[in-house]
Design an enzyme around this catalytic site. Sequence first.
Site: not given
Length: 361
Positions: A34, A326, A329
Amino acid sequence: MLGCLYVFVISVVIFSSVSSEAQMVPAVYVFGDSLVDVGNNNYLTLSIAKANHRHYGVDFPNQKPTGRFSNGKNAADFIAEKLGLPTSPPYLSLVSKANKNSNTSSFMDGVSFASAGAEIFDGTDEHYRQSIPLTKQVDYYTLVHEQMTREVGTPALQKHLSRSIFAVVIGSNDIFGYSGSSDLRKKNTPQQYVDSMAFSLKVQLQRLYDYGARKFEITGVGALGCCPTFRVKNNTECVTEVNYWSVKYNQGLQSMLKEWQSENGGIIYSYFDTYTVINDLIQNPASYGFADVKEACCGLGELNAKAPCVPVSKLCPNRQDHIFWDQFHPTEAASRSFVERIFDGSSSYTSPINMRQLVAA
């Protein structure tokens, strides 16, 4: 990239504005999780690992979510900009039924196979279809290679690939998985587990090499124990045990890369020490333009880290001074800072060369 990540629109907006810098390489082929996913998971119907809602993309052009786990651009975007290229589009967007214009030239221009939640190990993600594990990402690349070979022929393709950059950003989810699984910890010591990670990654890197890759940008994992999701469980401090596993994996990764290079002709690589960079930002945030190194910008509860970034989350007013977007990340600002060091970093951050030197090699 680079610090933390984890799992967790059907309409995808692909960022494709080209940097003002001259194009430096033919293409970038991206593999990972991600930290560099630019929308592949939006095409995985059953996946819950999607950044397809507000507040994701709040600082992206058009302020729309794109599948990036960020408030804006991520490391894949900034690497492309540095190289004078558009961001490599998601592989699944190029082969989807909705894309009637898919063709080989799209593959020749670069492709991203990265998928949120992906691990070096196959794990259970492939079964539940929540992400594309690294093995499957490389499988997809071999299909791309076959199609490009048919289109331009082997000699031309090999020349193209030998000058292109293969970026590999993965490993954090494996360590997150180990930290959260009593079963894995019973079966493997931390050293055994990270050694197995490095060996499994070597197998996939060798497959890429066998299919034409020669120039590699490979990142280590960051100080994962300093992610907001761990801090909130540890009186806001970093979890040293998780950071220890991160360090041990990075050491094994660097040893593996040296060995792998010695076993194959023509491999050139740049290793990025994500851990050291993250640690520097945390220890000296003001020197890099940051103020908050603990709190997530988007979330709920203490440190904004009691829950993922969801539409009802609290959003910090200044995304530029936060390292973390978050629970896992980095913010767009942090990703930009990482890539500056990937591209032009000193030997404190990159070895044996940085990306600029990799391009010129």
